[in-house]
Design an enzyme around this catalytic site. Sequence first.
Site, short mmCIF file in Angstrom:
data_model
loop_
_atom_site.label_atom_id
_atom_site.label_comp_id
_atom_site.label_asym_id
_atom_site.label_seq_id
_atom_site.Cartn_x
_atom_site.Cartn_y
_atom_site.Cartn_z
CG HIS A 45 -2.07 0.81 1.31
ND1 HIS A 45 -2.43 1.68 0.31
CD2 HIS A 45 -2.99 1.03 2.31
CE1 HIS A 45 -3.51 2.36 0.68
NE2 HIS A 45 -3.87 1.99 1.89
CG HIS B 124 -4.01 0.26 -8.17
ND1 HIS B 124 -5.36 0.18 -7.97
CD2 HIS B 124 -3.53 1.10 -7.23
CE1 HIS B 124 -5.68 0.95 -6.95
NE2 HIS B 124 -4.60 1.52 -6.48
CG ASP C 193 2.90 4.41 -3.89
OD1 ASP C 193 2.81 5.55 -3.41
OD2 ASP C 193 2.19 3.46 -3.55
N1 CMC Z 1 5.51 -7.15 -10.09
C1 CMC Z 1 5.40 -8.39 -10.61
N2 CMC Z 1 4.26 -9.09 -10.66
C2 CMC Z 1 3.16 -8.53 -10.13
C3 CMC Z 1 3.19 -7.24 -9.56
C4 CMC Z 1 4.41 -6.54 -9.56
N3 CMC Z 1 4.50 -5.32 -9.03
N4 CMC Z 1 1.95 -6.93 -9.11
C5 CMC Z 1 1.18 -7.98 -9.38
N5 CMC Z 1 1.90 -8.95 -10.01
C6 CMC Z 1 1.39 -10.23 -10.51
C7 CMC Z 1 1.19 -11.22 -9.39
O1 CMC Z 1 2.30 -12.03 -9.18
C8 CMC Z 1 -0.02 -12.00 -9.88
O2 CMC Z 1 0.44 -12.95 -10.80
P1 CMC Z 1 -0.32 -14.39 -10.92
O3 CMC Z 1 -1.71 -14.08 -11.38
O4 CMC Z 1 0.50 -15.12 -11.93
O5 CMC Z 1 -0.28 -15.02 -9.57
C9 CMC Z 1 -0.85 -10.97 -10.64
O6 CMC Z 1 0.10 -9.96 -11.07
C10 CMC Z 1 -1.94 -10.32 -9.81
O7 CMC Z 1 -1.35 -9.84 -8.60
P2 CMC Z 1 -2.12 -9.76 -7.21
O8 CMC Z 1 -1.13 -9.67 -6.12
O9 CMC Z 1 -3.13 -10.87 -7.14
O10 CMC Z 1 -2.89 -8.39 -7.40
P3 CMC Z 1 -3.54 -7.55 -6.22
O11 CMC Z 1 -4.63 -6.77 -6.85
O12 CMC Z 1 -3.89 -8.42 -5.07
O13 CMC Z 1 -2.34 -6.60 -5.75
C11 CMC Z 1 -0.81 -4.80 -5.63
C12 CMC Z 1 -2.19 -5.28 -6.13
C13 CMC Z 1 -0.72 -3.29 -5.82
C14 CMC Z 1 -0.68 -5.11 -4.13
C15 CMC Z 1 0.31 -5.51 -6.43
O14 CMC Z 1 0.20 -5.19 -7.80
C16 CMC Z 1 1.71 -5.19 -5.90
O15 CMC Z 1 2.19 -5.87 -4.98
N6 CMC Z 1 2.39 -4.15 -6.48
C17 CMC Z 1 3.67 -3.71 -5.96
C18 CMC Z 1 3.44 -2.83 -4.72
C19 CMC Z 1 2.89 -1.47 -5.08
O16 CMC Z 1 3.37 -0.79 -5.98
N7 CMC Z 1 1.87 -1.02 -4.30
C20 CMC Z 1 1.29 0.32 -4.45
C21 CMC Z 1 -0.14 0.29 -4.85
S1 CMC Z 1 -0.74 1.89 -5.43
C22 CMC Z 1 -0.71 2.93 -4.05
C23 CMC Z 1 -1.68 2.53 -3.00
O17 CMC Z 1 -2.87 2.41 -3.27
O18 CMC Z 1 -1.25 2.40 -1.84
#
Ligand code: CMC
Length: 431
Positions: free
Chosen positions: A269, A310, A367
Amino acid sequence: MAEKTATLSIHQGDNTSLEIDLPVYQGSLGPDVVDVGKLTAQGHFTFDPGFTSTASCESQITYIDGEKGVLLHRGYPIEQLAEHSDYLETCYLLLNGELPSAEQKEAFVDMVTNHTMVHEQIRTFFNGFRRDAHPMAIMCGVVGALSAFYHDSTDISDPHHREVAAFRLIAKMPTIAAMSYKFSIGQPFMYPRNDLDYSANFLHMMFGNPCEPSVISPTIARAMDRIFLLHADHEQNASTSTVRLAGSSQANPFACIAAGIAALWGPSHGGANEAVVKMLDEIGDVSRIDEFVARAKDKNDPFRLMGFGHRVYKNFDPRAKVMKQAADEVLAELGIQDENLEIAKRLEEIALSDEYFIEKKLYPNVDFYSGIILKALGIPTSMFTVIFAVGRTVGWVAHWNEMISGSYRIGRPRQLYTGYQSRDYLSVEQR
Ligand code: CMC
């Protein structure tokens, strides 16, 4: 309210099925929402870990269309607010639903300005922390501690009390944030200066010292204001949902915001802005980008590209677009050549053209660029998430207030239990 209904058909083991009619609501924007609240009475729950398909509340504050990359605060697009408004005006909008008249804005700014100081006793709290404490750890503790100070504004059923709590929180967050930084570097706390605007005052408290007058660059103050504005609200994200959940038990508002700060801290987050800069430092050179992209794609490697992806935005994050433009402007205006920026730009190009990121719809989020711009403004990395928290405070307060002033019930999710069935206690000799 519901003009449509949906029918849920649950097939029973005995070739019969249970048909349950559920109301379907239409919002003013966005997909229809099926009301599953009556399922419990029929002996069923829904299962939605991470709340990917669950609307936890009704709200009129912020709207996001993740496919189209739209973010509206009270109907106004974030791009227009970032260009024409300022942080405190956007705070007024989020809290009150409309943009203020000139008089309303002046009165609002005056009220915030009059609450910038913290109780003198708060200063003693800081001495209880180690000097190397993370500022977010200090924020969780000190903002929660505000609940022990302002007993005159904690009757949450009184709209005036709620309003005073909102003013206090918006006004005191920059003061506490700057104090947490000053404490970590062993410099004296700076009292707020009410002749400065919100963001310039924050910079004064961060970088000023009692020995000489603060010199604040209008470029940096304007950029800081825009960063606060871009973080002001983002509907039911993890920290806002935490504030609502804590608030649903009628807890003290300052304690609820401290809960929000805790939820924001994690790298998935708000902690991502700090993690982005750490990642760019770790990459270190453009020649190593491919290696890190390969790691992000490797299922057996927990590494993720920080600042990418996201939960809601599956096309682009409109805040990231504005933030990127702001980062370019600030770096050009301040004449800063940042190696990290070169790495970031190249990383963005490579990731955006990579099949893995295209297929999973992973785009740079807010971010990704905020870390770069905050670094250019001279903000230490450990303060990045604190700055997110300062900006987001109004969103947390607006949602808390919307909930408390409407009808709400205590938040109480259920579970899919997969543990032991009932079994008898065994004495220690029998185990
Ligand atoms: N790098 C590589 N792979 C990724 C990433 C990433 N940054 N983000 C998601 N994936 C992949 C993940 O491995 C999964 O693959 P699979 O379907 O093969 O298992 C797929 O994409 C979906 O990911 P998820 O974790 O199920 O998606 P989510 O909606 O639960 O998570 C997220 C969203 C933002 C937590 C995630 O994209 C992430 O960890 N990003 C990096 C951290 C980040 O930049 N966070 C800031 C968010 S924006 C500001 C805020 O709102 O706070």
